[in-house]
Design an enzyme around this catalytic site. Structure first.
Site, PDB file in Angstrom:
ATOM      1  N   THR A 128     -14.390  18.323  11.479  1.00 53.20           N
ATOM      2  CA  THR A 128     -13.372  16.992  11.575  1.00 53.20           C
ATOM      3  C   THR A 128     -13.210  16.271  10.584  1.00 53.20           C
ATOM      4  OG1 THR A 128     -14.503  15.929  13.796  1.00 53.20           O
ATOM      5  CG2 THR A 128     -13.348  14.228  12.582  1.00 53.20           C
ATOM      6  N   ILE A 159     -20.221  14.146  11.181  1.00 56.23           N
ATOM      7  CA  ILE A 159     -20.741  15.621  10.879  1.00 56.23           C
ATOM      8  C   ILE A 159     -22.108  15.319  11.566  1.00 56.23           C
ATOM      9  CG2 ILE A 159     -20.847  17.625  10.401  1.00 56.23           C
ATOM     10  CD1 ILE A 159     -17.832  16.617  10.725  1.00 56.23           C
ATOM     11  N   ALA A 180      -2.321  26.233  13.850  1.00 56.62           N
ATOM     12  CA  ALA A 180      -3.746  26.249  14.259  1.00 56.62           C
ATOM     13  C   ALA A 180      -3.916  27.853  14.278  1.00 56.62           C
ATOM     14  CB  ALA A 180      -3.472  26.291  15.079  1.00 56.62           C
ATOM     15  N   GLU A 244     -19.346  22.303  25.036  1.00 56.84           N
ATOM     16  CA  GLU A 244     -18.688  21.491  24.318  1.00 56.84           C
ATOM     17  C   GLU A 244     -18.785  20.471  25.175  1.00 56.84           C
ATOM     18  OE1 GLU A 244     -17.311  20.177  20.926  1.00 56.84           O
ATOM     19  OE2 GLU A 244     -17.658  22.235  19.963  1.00 56.84           O
ATOM     20  N   ARG A 245     -17.736  20.154  26.335  1.00 53.71           N
ATOM     21  CA  ARG A 245     -17.435  19.349  27.596  1.00 53.71           C
ATOM     22  C   ARG A 245     -18.606  19.141  27.791  1.00 53.71           C
ATOM     23  NH1 ARG A 245     -11.503  21.242  26.561  1.00 53.71           N
ATOM     24  NH2 ARG A 245     -11.069  20.520  25.018  1.00 53.71           N
ATOM     25  N   ARG A 270     -37.362  -7.764  38.827  1.00 49.66           N
ATOM     26  CA  ARG A 270     -37.179  -9.845  38.004  1.00 49.66           C
ATOM     27  C   ARG A 270     -37.089 -10.655  39.332  1.00 49.66           C
ATOM     28  NH1 ARG A 270     -37.177 -12.844  34.041  1.00 49.66           N
ATOM     29  NH2 ARG A 270     -35.245 -13.868  34.878  1.00 49.66           N
ATOM     30  N   GLN A 281     -27.307  -9.072  47.538  1.00 50.78           N
ATOM     31  CA  GLN A 281     -26.564  -7.862  47.763  1.00 50.78           C
ATOM     32  C   GLN A 281     -25.333  -7.440  46.891  1.00 50.78           C
ATOM     33  OE1 GLN A 281     -22.881  -8.730  51.100  1.00 50.78           O
ATOM     34  NE2 GLN A 281     -24.589  -7.328  52.244  1.00 50.78           N
TER      35      GLN A 281
HETATM   36  C1  LIG Z   1     -21.056   9.478  16.641  1.00 50.39           C
HETATM   37  C2  LIG Z   1     -20.235  11.265  16.245  1.00 50.39           C
HETATM   38  C3  LIG Z   1     -20.371  11.905  16.174  1.00 50.39           C
HETATM   39  C4  LIG Z   1     -19.344  13.440  15.980  1.00 50.39           C
HETATM   40  N1  LIG Z   1     -20.061  14.471  15.772  1.00 50.39           N
HETATM   41  C5  LIG Z   1     -19.096  15.028  15.085  1.00 50.39           C
HETATM   42  C6  LIG Z   1     -19.616  16.885  14.754  1.00 50.39           C
HETATM   43  O1  LIG Z   1     -20.638  17.018  14.901  1.00 50.39           O
HETATM   44  N2  LIG Z   1     -18.757  17.638  14.311  1.00 50.39           N
HETATM   45  C7  LIG Z   1     -17.211  17.174  13.452  1.00 50.39           C
HETATM   46  O2  LIG Z   1     -16.553  18.130  13.535  1.00 50.39           O
HETATM   47  N3  LIG Z   1     -16.588  16.018  14.997  1.00 50.39           N
HETATM   48  C8  LIG Z   1     -17.651  15.168  15.220  1.00 50.39           C
HETATM   49  N4  LIG Z   1     -17.205  13.944  15.505  1.00 50.39           N
HETATM   50  C9  LIG Z   1     -15.413  13.456  15.053  1.00 50.39           C
HETATM   51  C10 LIG Z   1     -14.867  13.092  16.674  1.00 50.39           C
HETATM   52  O3  LIG Z   1     -15.178  15.158  17.273  1.00 50.39           O
HETATM   53  C11 LIG Z   1     -13.506  12.732  16.563  1.00 50.39           C
HETATM   54  O4  LIG Z   1     -13.950  11.478  16.300  1.00 50.39           O
HETATM   55  C12 LIG Z   1     -12.842  12.287  18.261  1.00 50.39           C
HETATM   56  O5  LIG Z   1     -12.654  13.880  17.972  1.00 50.39           O
HETATM   57  C13 LIG Z   1     -11.714  11.370  17.412  1.00 50.39           C
HETATM   58  O6  LIG Z   1     -10.643  12.049  16.360  1.00 50.39           O
HETATM   59  P1  LIG Z   1     -10.813  10.649  15.875  1.00 50.39           P
HETATM   60  O7  LIG Z   1     -11.553  10.218  15.610  1.00 50.39           O
HETATM   61  O8  LIG Z   1      -9.958  11.211  13.880  1.00 50.39           O
HETATM   62  O9  LIG Z   1      -9.232   9.809  16.463  1.00 50.39           O
HETATM   63  P2  LIG Z   1      -8.357   9.528  16.231  1.00 50.39           P
HETATM   64  O10 LIG Z   1      -7.955  11.852  16.720  1.00 50.39           O
HETATM   65  O11 LIG Z   1      -7.008   9.139  15.025  1.00 50.39           O
HETATM   66  O12 LIG Z   1      -7.478   9.302  17.568  1.00 50.39           O
HETATM   67  C14 LIG Z   1      -7.729   8.328  17.564  1.00 50.39           C
HETATM   68  C15 LIG Z   1      -7.185   7.338  18.926  1.00 50.39           C
HETATM   69  O13 LIG Z   1      -5.785   8.155  19.234  1.00 50.39           O
HETATM   70  C16 LIG Z   1      -5.808   8.927  20.825  1.00 50.39           C
HETATM   71  N5  LIG Z   1      -5.141  10.204  20.947  1.00 50.39           N
HETATM   72  C17 LIG Z   1      -5.277  10.715  19.198  1.00 50.39           C
HETATM   73  N6  LIG Z   1      -3.885  11.326  19.738  1.00 50.39           N
HETATM   74  C18 LIG Z   1      -3.805  11.629  21.162  1.00 50.39           C
HETATM   75  C19 LIG Z   1      -2.881  12.166  22.049  1.00 50.39           C
HETATM   76  N7  LIG Z   1      -2.388  13.664  21.947  1.00 50.39           N
HETATM   77  N8  LIG Z   1      -2.395  12.014  23.287  1.00 50.39           N
HETATM   78  C20 LIG Z   1      -3.764  10.272  23.928  1.00 50.39           C
HETATM   79  N9  LIG Z   1      -4.233   9.540  22.778  1.00 50.39           N
HETATM   80  C21 LIG Z   1      -4.428  10.043  21.738  1.00 50.39           C
HETATM   81  C22 LIG Z   1      -7.630   8.909  20.811  1.00 50.39           C
HETATM   82  O14 LIG Z   1      -7.795   9.420  21.874  1.00 50.39           O
HETATM   83  C23 LIG Z   1      -8.429   7.567  20.508  1.00 50.39           C
HETATM   84  O15 LIG Z   1      -8.196   6.596  21.418  1.00 50.39           O
HETATM   85  C24 LIG Z   1     -18.472  13.197  15.948  1.00 50.39           C
HETATM   86  C25 LIG Z   1     -17.541  12.132  16.290  1.00 50.39           C
HETATM   87  C26 LIG Z   1     -18.968  10.697  16.472  1.00 50.39           C
HETATM   88  C27 LIG Z   1     -17.869   9.156  16.651  1.00 50.39           C
END
Ligand SMILES: Cc1cc2nc3c(=O)[nH]c(=O)nc-3n(C[C@H](O)[C@H](O)[C@H](O)COP(=O)(O)OP(=O)(O)OC[C@H]3O[C@@H](n4cnc5c(N)ncnc54)[C@H](O)[C@@H]3O)c2cc1C
Length: 381
Positions: A128, A159, A180, A244-245, A270, A281
């Site tokens: 990222t 990261i 890509a 990963e997922r 509690r 309930q």
């Molecule tokens: C605590 C933490 C640990 C992490 N660890 C790692 C790591 O070890 N290595 C690493 O490489 N990364 C890591 N990440 C990064 C993480 O994988 C990304 O934050 C994530 O993939 C989302 O990218 P972004 O934050 O840039 O959000 P963005 O991509 O900017 O997305 C912003 C919003 O737009 C939405 N969005 C974006 N594109 C689309 C689309 N095509 N359709 C619909 N909605 C969309 C997203 O769902 C989100 O709600 C980490 C993040 C966090 C917060």
């Protein structure tokens, strides 16, 4: 409980993981959370116990386990009571090292995978960037050929293990105009000249876990830092996404189970209006609904793992498991906190940490929105 997926051997392994976490990790949770650090010694201890190489073969010091050993381990990890610990350990053994193992040279495996299994090295997966999160193909960190090696310039963010790790599996652009198809993976020592931890990031949840912003300025790497083939990195990342997922899903299921156990015990204990709140309930039915959702998330996750183990791509099922399990864990943490009343907001009760630690899971390793896109694409295109 009999299971279609776990053998007695898996369950024995699960019990040993649980014992270790409850004795040697969970008692330190408050301190590690407040210090915002996971001590390096715990990696070494886990290495000694064979807990950092579950899927790797015995020839390199691994445990030679199958995917259900990994799932049992991941489901148990939240017994640590720290989402940040779960993330650090799963990145180490199922993500950063995985690419080196899948596509790296014998020398790269010897230098990075073997010490990671022993807990002497800690890996991070650096994909990222500030302007490339969900859209991995937009990443801009460059690796250029120079003097028979590579020179890297760029920045990474969010990261896991980024500040305290010893090496990065780094995704960088090696062909400027090929989208890509112009991305490659490299293994980069954290102490290489030009690599800098720009910031340790403060975040909501996962407090003990190290999440960092990294800068790469004129970082010189030897030719053999390239993992696998040049420009094949995006494909390698995609291929590893299912594992990963699955990791995210199994951890989410495990954390929801622990959160529900804690909340059930609290509800029995509690008192309000002269009786345990578990007799109301509204509380009983909420717990029953949550337990049902967690069981559904678990079965979906196990089904996805089974498909993956049997050689199916399982893109749809791993995406569904990640989506449903992480959203369910978030809901469980929220509704369980409600069962604690005001105590749910207090740091001395477990609900607050479960609540904040459940939050990152619907964002990391692919957001819920991206999971829905992947699932919908398979239905509509
Ligand atoms: C605590 C933490 C640990 C992490 N660890 C790692 C790591 O070890 N290595 C690493 O490489 N990364 C890591 N990440 C990064 C993480 O994988 C990304 O934050 C994530 O993939 C989302 O990218 P972004 O934050 O840039 O959000 P963005 O991509 O900017 O997305 C912003 C919003 O737009 C939405 N969005 C974006 N594109 C689309 C689309 N095509 N359709 C619909 N909605 C969309 C997203 O769902 C989100 O709600 C980490 C993040 C966090 C917060």
């Amino acid at each position: 409980m009999p299971s279609a997926y776990f053998t007695p051997d898996h369950e024995t392994f699960r019990a040993s993981v649980r014992r270790f976490l409850e004795r040697e990790v969970a008692p330190h949770a408050e301190r590690w959370e407040s210090e915002r650090r996971i001590p390096r010694e715990i990696f070494r201890r886990m290495g000694e116990l064979g807990l950092l190489g579950i899927l790797f073969p015995p020839e390199v010091g691994g445990a030679g386990g199958d995917l259900f050993h990994a799932v049992a381990f991941l489901e148990e990890l939240p017994r640590s009571r720290m989402g940040g610990f779960c993330a650090a350990i799963s990145v180490q053994q199922f993500m950063a090292t995985r690419h080196v193992w899948n596509h790296g040279s014998a020398e790269q495996k010897r230098r990075w995978v073997v010490p990671s299994i022993e807990g002497r090295a800690v890996g991070a997966l650096a994909v990222t960037e500030p302007d490339a999160g969900s859209d991995v193909a937009a990443l801009r960190t460059r690796a250029e050929r120079r003097d028979g090696g590579w020179v890297v310039h760029g920045a990474k963010t969010f990261i896991t293990n980024g500040a305290d790790g010893t090496f990065f599996t780094l995704a960088a652009r090696t062909a400027p105009d090929r989208g890509a198809r112009g991305i490659s993976l490299f293994v980069v020592p954290a102490d290489a000249p030009g690599v800098r931890v720009a910031r340790r990031l403060e975040k909501l949840g996962w407090h003990c876990g190290d999440t960092a912003e990294l800068s790469f300025e004129d970082v010189r790497l030897p030719a053999d830092a390239l993992i696998g083939e040049e420009n094949a990195g995006f494909g390698y990342l995609m291929e590893a996404f299912q594992l990963e997922r699955l990791c995210s899903a199994a951890i989410a299921v495990g954390s929801a189970i622990v959160c529900l156990e804690e909340t059930t015990a609290y509800a029995r204990d509690r008192q309000a209006f002269g009786r345990p709140i578990a007799e109301f309930q509204t509380i009983r039915h909420r717990l029953a609904d949550l337990a049902t959702a967690v069981e559904a998330a678990r079965q979906l996750t196990l089904h996805a793992a089974w498909l993956l183990q049997h050689g199916h791509p399982a893109v749809r099922e791993c995406s569904m498991a990640k989506l449903f399990a992480t959203e369910t864990a978030k809901r469980v943490a929220d509704e369980c906190l409600q069962c604690y009343g005001g105590y749910g907001l207090m740091e001395e009760y477990p609900a607050a940490r479960f609540f904040r630690d459940a939050r990152p899971n619907t964002i990391v390793a692919g957001t819920s929105e991206i999971m829905r896109e992947i699932i919908a694409r398979r239905m509509l295109e």
